[in-house]
Design a protein around this motif. Structure first.
Motif, PDB file in Angstrom:
ATOM      1  N   LYS A   1       0.837  -1.206   0.000  1.00 55.57           N
ATOM      2  CA  LYS A   1       0.000   0.000   0.000  1.00 55.57           C
ATOM      3  C   LYS A   1       0.868   1.250   0.000  1.00 55.57           C
ATOM      4  CE  LYS A   1      -3.679   2.310   2.612  1.00 55.57           C
ATOM      5  NZ  LYS A   1      -4.547   2.238   3.827  1.00 55.57           N
ATOM      6  N   ALA A   2       1.924   1.236   0.814  1.00 51.68           N
ATOM      7  CA  ALA A   2       2.821   2.394   0.880  1.00 51.68           C
ATOM      8  C   ALA A   2       3.609   2.548  -0.418  1.00 51.68           C
ATOM      9  CB  ALA A   2       3.764   2.265   2.066  1.00 51.68           C
ATOM     10  N   ILE A   3       3.989   1.437  -1.039  1.00 52.86           N
ATOM     11  CA  ILE A   3       4.713   1.499  -2.317  1.00 52.86           C
ATOM     12  C   ILE A   3       3.818   2.109  -3.396  1.00 52.86           C
ATOM     13  CG2 ILE A   3       5.790   0.144  -4.147  1.00 52.86           C
ATOM     14  CD1 ILE A   3       6.674  -1.842  -1.971  1.00 52.86           C
ATOM     15  N   LEU A   4       2.559   1.680  -3.450  1.00 51.14           N
ATOM     16  CA  LEU A   4       1.634   2.229  -4.437  1.00 51.14           C
ATOM     17  C   LEU A   4       1.441   3.724  -4.230  1.00 51.14           C
ATOM     18  CD1 LEU A   4      -1.122  -0.555  -4.578  1.00 51.14           C
ATOM     19  CD2 LEU A   4       0.895  -0.293  -6.013  1.00 51.14           C
ATOM     20  N   ARG A   5       1.459   4.150  -2.979  1.00 53.74           N
ATOM     21  CA  ARG A   5       1.324   5.584  -2.683  1.00 53.74           C
ATOM     22  C   ARG A   5       2.509   6.369  -3.257  1.00 53.74           C
ATOM     23  NH1 ARG A   5       0.683   5.002   2.471  1.00 53.74           N
ATOM     24  NH2 ARG A   5       2.717   5.755   3.184  1.00 53.74           N
ATOM     25  N   GLN A   6       3.706   5.789  -3.177  1.00 53.27           N
ATOM     26  CA  GLN A   6       4.881   6.451  -3.767  1.00 53.27           C
ATOM     27  C   GLN A   6       4.732   6.552  -5.276  1.00 53.27           C
ATOM     28  OE1 GLN A   6       6.726   7.655  -1.186  1.00 53.27           O
ATOM     29  NE2 GLN A   6       5.180   6.425  -0.116  1.00 53.27           N
ATOM     30  N   LEU A   7       4.182   5.531  -5.891  1.00 53.70           N
ATOM     31  CA  LEU A   7       3.973   5.550  -7.336  1.00 53.70           C
ATOM     32  C   LEU A   7       2.989   6.642  -7.732  1.00 53.70           C
ATOM     33  CD1 LEU A   7       3.843   1.691  -7.949  1.00 53.70           C
ATOM     34  CD2 LEU A   7       5.640   3.247  -8.740  1.00 53.70           C
ATOM     35  N   ASP A   8       1.950   6.855  -6.916  1.00 59.40           N
ATOM     36  CA  ASP A   8       1.016   7.947  -7.189  1.00 59.40           C
ATOM     37  C   ASP A   8       1.741   9.287  -7.161  1.00 59.40           C
ATOM     38  OD1 ASP A   8      -1.174   6.276  -7.467  1.00 59.40           O
ATOM     39  OD2 ASP A   8      -1.762   6.433  -5.363  1.00 59.40           O
ATOM     40  N   GLY A   9       2.604   9.462  -6.177  1.00 63.55           N
ATOM     41  CA  GLY A   9       3.373  10.698  -6.100  1.00 63.55           C
ATOM     42  C   GLY A   9       4.311  10.856  -7.283  1.00 63.55           C
ATOM     43  N   MET A  10       4.992   9.766  -7.656  1.00 67.22           N
ATOM     44  CA  MET A  10       5.908   9.820  -8.794  1.00 67.22           C
ATOM     45  C   MET A  10       5.182  10.184 -10.077  1.00 67.22           C
ATOM     46  SD  MET A  10       8.228   6.452  -7.965  1.00 67.22           S
ATOM     47  CE  MET A  10       9.171   6.575  -9.501  1.00 67.22           C
ATOM     48  N   ALA A  11       3.981   9.634 -10.278  1.00 66.06           N
ATOM     49  CA  ALA A  11       3.211   9.933 -11.483  1.00 66.06           C
ATOM     50  C   ALA A  11       2.882  11.422 -11.560  1.00 66.06           C
ATOM     51  CB  ALA A  11       1.934   9.105 -11.501  1.00 66.06           C
ATOM     52  N   SER A  12       2.657  12.047 -10.415  1.00 68.36           N
ATOM     53  CA  SER A  12       2.285  13.460 -10.414  1.00 68.36           C
ATOM     54  C   SER A  12       3.419  14.362 -10.866  1.00 68.36           C
ATOM     55  CB  SER A  12       1.818  13.878  -9.010  1.00 68.36           C
ATOM     56  OG  SER A  12       2.908  14.050  -8.118  1.00 68.36           O
ATOM     57  N   ILE A  13       4.661  13.871 -10.814  1.00 68.68           N
ATOM     58  CA  ILE A  13       5.819  14.680 -11.225  1.00 68.68           C
ATOM     59  C   ILE A  13       6.523  14.075 -12.444  1.00 68.68           C
ATOM     60  CG2 ILE A  13       6.197  15.700  -8.960  1.00 68.68           C
ATOM     61  CD1 ILE A  13       8.352  13.592  -8.446  1.00 68.68           C
ATOM     62  N   LYS A  14       5.865  13.107 -13.077  1.00 67.10           N
ATOM     63  CA  LYS A  14       6.350  12.501 -14.319  1.00 67.10           C
ATOM     64  C   LYS A  14       7.679  11.762 -14.157  1.00 67.10           C
ATOM     65  CE  LYS A  14       3.996  15.883 -17.313  1.00 67.10           C
ATOM     66  NZ  LYS A  14       3.608  16.957 -16.379  1.00 67.10           N
ATOM     67  N   MET A  15       7.952  11.232 -12.966  1.00 63.35           N
ATOM     68  CA  MET A  15       9.099  10.336 -12.825  1.00 63.35           C
ATOM     69  C   MET A  15       8.725   8.983 -13.403  1.00 63.35           C
ATOM     70  SD  MET A  15      10.894  11.288  -9.192  1.00 63.35           S
ATOM     71  CE  MET A  15      12.578  10.976  -9.718  1.00 63.35           C
ATOM     72  N   ASN A  16       9.708   8.280 -13.966  1.00 63.20           N
ATOM     73  CA  ASN A  16       9.340   7.091 -14.749  1.00 63.20           C
ATOM     74  C   ASN A  16      10.072   5.812 -14.374  1.00 63.20           C
ATOM     75  OD1 ASN A  16      11.855   7.725 -15.786  1.00 63.20           O
ATOM     76  ND2 ASN A  16      11.247   7.495 -17.932  1.00 63.20           N
ATOM     77  N   VAL A  17      10.820   5.797 -13.259  1.00 61.58           N
ATOM     78  CA  VAL A  17      11.495   4.564 -12.835  1.00 61.58           C
ATOM     79  C   VAL A  17      11.425   4.428 -11.321  1.00 61.58           C
ATOM     80  CG1 VAL A  17      13.651   3.264 -12.742  1.00 61.58           C
ATOM     81  CG2 VAL A  17      13.124   4.616 -14.781  1.00 61.58           C
ATOM     82  N   LEU A  18      10.843   3.331 -10.859  1.00 64.48           N
ATOM     83  CA  LEU A  18      10.974   2.925  -9.462  1.00 64.48           C
ATOM     84  C   LEU A  18      12.044   1.841  -9.408  1.00 64.48           C
ATOM     85  CD1 LEU A  18      10.087   2.856  -6.455  1.00 64.48           C
ATOM     86  CD2 LEU A  18       8.497   1.018  -7.097  1.00 64.48           C
ATOM     87  N   HIS A  19      13.168   2.178  -8.825  1.00 63.48           N
ATOM     88  CA  HIS A  19      14.259   1.219  -8.613  1.00 63.48           C
ATOM     89  C   HIS A  19      13.994   0.565  -7.268  1.00 63.48           C
ATOM     90  CE1 HIS A  19      18.926   0.762  -7.925  1.00 63.48           C
ATOM     91  NE2 HIS A  19      18.259  -0.324  -7.607  1.00 63.48           N
ATOM     92  N   TRP A  20      13.607  -0.701  -7.301  1.00 65.02           N
ATOM     93  CA  TRP A  20      13.148  -1.398  -6.106  1.00 65.02           C
ATOM     94  C   TRP A  20      14.280  -2.256  -5.550  1.00 65.02           C
ATOM     95  CZ3 TRP A  20       8.002  -4.697  -6.003  1.00 65.02           C
ATOM     96  CH2 TRP A  20       7.701  -5.052  -4.669  1.00 65.02           C
TER      97      TRP A  20
END
Length: 590
Positions: free
Chosen positions: A228-247
């Motif tokens: 759930k917390a990871i998905l929340r980070q992805l929502d934030g990243m989408a809002s600033i057009k970042m395109n890579v989550l390095h996990w």
């Protein structure tokens, strides 16, 4: 009998209640030289333009409105707004494959959901002007790689009857970015009977990113981070057009990833059964990310950072797959506790890793790569392991640094072959390694072919390592240690980097630099502090990697505060960066 004081108090309370109920404010805001400042409602001038809210002022103030990140090509914005309601928005994208239309349908749902969050819970004020969005794509390609064209052109035009939006993009990912930009051209408008949205009546924007790799590293091995917390980070990243989550999903502390071939690794390596990621969890995160224009690059760190989870091998008659696991004194055996490194002297290691890499290959989408880690190998551990010393001796090698480098390179060569076999691809894909002793410019060409390896550097801003590697022709990803390491400032002698320092960190500009990453390592962070340690600073990285602006952070204040406000509305909990008075009076608190 009511006294005069009581009567006055009753009047003030009644006035305040009435004032609040109609959405009023003690202040209005005006744009002065591109900055929004507040003015008491009782003292506004009839000759100047005032706005009811700070966000409405930001929408119509300054060269870039409240856009984050700023567009890189054409930008023309009108100075009038139109009232709309999310329910009055319609879409048209008849062209494209079924898969593309399905992707756009989901993108549309995310877009509308974000607009309702912006509008607020009282989003019920009726409007009569419809907004129609036409999306035109040049390609049905749904692959997301460093070569993906993420550009878009957005055109907004209005008359008395309607607002027309035309969004043209090469593919769905450019279209997604365009809709993100469109959402930032809107702001909530408060009325007594509820809220609606204001949208700029006229706009033309042509945009594309400066860097192909705009990344955020999240470590979920030191401390477990829920899906759930990871998905929340992805929502934030989408809002600033970042395109890579390095996990960074595994480390010596824990191995929380479910392996099909060796489930005992997770059983012994995860903190608990509930603190692990199933194959379904990971696939869901990949899908959720891609829908938001984000790649997920899994990191399986090796040969160092491999400890807990590998203790079972001796009882399975496989010998020591890893050595130095949890041993003390740790300072002689690793960089930080607990210790653990793979054992390249044990041939069973490669038999086990053959199946493990096959698990990763089945989990990772066909076009995606694997990050192979490869940093902080501690020669003291191998030097203290008798079977490794004997293995080197049989090869005529000693116990010097060059001997251990040769052993490390031997391991890296073998696991790359295992990964290639697991992928079974006609054209071997590149992989990524952290900068290390193995990537030192004096030895890297001996060990790592530049057509197969991309180096992620994690050195200070003024270090010459990136320039030296560029001269040798290696592709790079930049993680500036003294600006983009978000765990710093909370342990040891490290320093906290505020958003201005983060924003002003320019990286080298070269065709061999894919981009950069900010890093949240979690030794001292868990999901309860993750948002505040990461956000809104990651937004500063987002604009740097999308637009690489020449201006410094002082020119981005108002837009940055507005982006933090968006993050809150979208469910994140970013840290405060200034008193609210300073937000309301931009430029007064430097």
């Amino acid at each position: 009998m009511i006294t005069s004081k009581a009567c006055y108090f009753q009047f003030i309370v009644s006035f305040t209640i009435c004032f609040v109920c109609i959405g009023g404010s003690l202040y209005k805001f005006r744009c002065n030289s591109g900055k929004c400042t507040r003015q008491h409602s009782n003292f506004t001038s009839g000759t100047e333009r005032y706005f009811d809210t700070l966000n409405e002022c930001r929408l119509l103030c300054g060269e870039y409105s409240s856009l984050w990140p700023i567009p890189t090509k054409e930008l023309r914005l009108g100075d009038q707004t139109v009232e709309i309601h999310p329910n009055s928005i319609s879409f048209n994208y008849t062209d494209g494959s079924d898969e593309v239309r399905g992707f756009l349908n989901q993108t549309q749902e995310i877009f509308l959901d974000n607009l309702f969050k912006e509008c607020g819970p009282r989003c019920v004020h009726s409007t009569v002007v419809p907004l129609h969005i036409t999306i035109k794509l040049d390609s049905n390609d749904l692959s997301l790689t460093w070569a993906t064209n993420e550009s878009y052109v957005l055109h907004v035009a209005s008359d008395n009857n309607k607002t027309e939006v035309t969004l043209t993009a090469s593919n769905v990912f450019g279209a997604r970015h365009g809709l993100e930009t469109l959402s930032q051209l809107m702001v909530a408008k408060n009325y007594a009977d509820g809220n609606c949205l204001l949208v700029l009546a006229e706009a033309r924007i042509s945009d594309s990113p400066k860097f192909a790799h705009r990344g955020f590293l999240l470590d979920t091995a030191r401390n477990y981070i829920s899906t759930k917390a990871i998905l929340r980070q992805l929502d934030g990243m989408a809002s600033i057009k970042m395109n890579v989550l390095h996990w960074h999903i595994t480390d010596s502390q824990s191995f929380p990833l479910e392996l099909v071939s060796y489930p005992q690794v997770t059983k012994q390596g995860a903190y608990s059964e509930d603190e692990s990621y199933s194959q379904a969890d990971v696939r869901n995160i990949f899908q959720y990310a891609k829908q938001r224009g984000i790649r997920v690059i899994l990191e399986f760190d090796a040969p160092a950072h491999a400890g807990n989870g590998w203790q079972w091998a001796p009882s399975a008659n496989l010998g020591n797959i890893a050595v130095c696991i949890n041993e003390q004194p740790w300072r002689q055996l690793c960089i930080e506790p607990p210790c653990g490194q793979f054992n390249p002297a044990n041939e069973n290691l490669y038999k086990v890793l053959d199946k493990v890499y096959s698990d990763f290959a089945q989990l990772i989408p066909a076009e995606e790569i694997l990050h192979m880690g490869g940093d902080e190998v501690f020669f003291g551990c191998w030097n203290a392991t008798e079977e490794i010393v004997d293995y080197l001796s049989k090869q005529g090698k000693g116990r010097g640094a060059s001997d251990f480098l040769d052993l490390w390179a031997e391991f890296q060569s073998k696991v790359l072959e295992l990964w290639d076999r697991a992928r079974n691809s006609q054209i071997p894909s590149p992989t990524v390694l952290w900068s290390s002793h193995l990537t030192d410019p004096s030895v890297i060409e001996k060990y790592l072919p530049k057509d197969r390896y991309i180096i992620q550097t994690w050195v200070e801003k003024n270090a010459d390592l990136p320039k030296k590697l560029l001269k040798k022709g290696y592709r790079l990803i930049i993680s500036t240690k003294n600006a983009w390491y978000f765990d710093h400032g909370f342990w040891g002698v490290t320093t906290y980097y505020n958003w201005r320092k983060v924003y002003n960190n320019k990286i080298l500009n070269s065709s061999l630099i894919l981009g950069g990453e900010a890093c949240t390592w979690t030794e001292f962070i868990d999901e309860h502090s993750l948002d505040s340690r990461t956000w809104p600073r990651l937004a500063a990285v987002g604009e740097r990697l999308w637009a690489d602006p020449t201006m410094d952070a002082t020119k981005a204040e108002g837009r940055f505060y507005r982006q933090r406000d968006r993050l809150i509305k979208r469910g994140l909990s970013p840290e405060a960066v200034t008193p609210f008075w300073c937000e309301q009076n931009e430029g007064e608190c430097r």
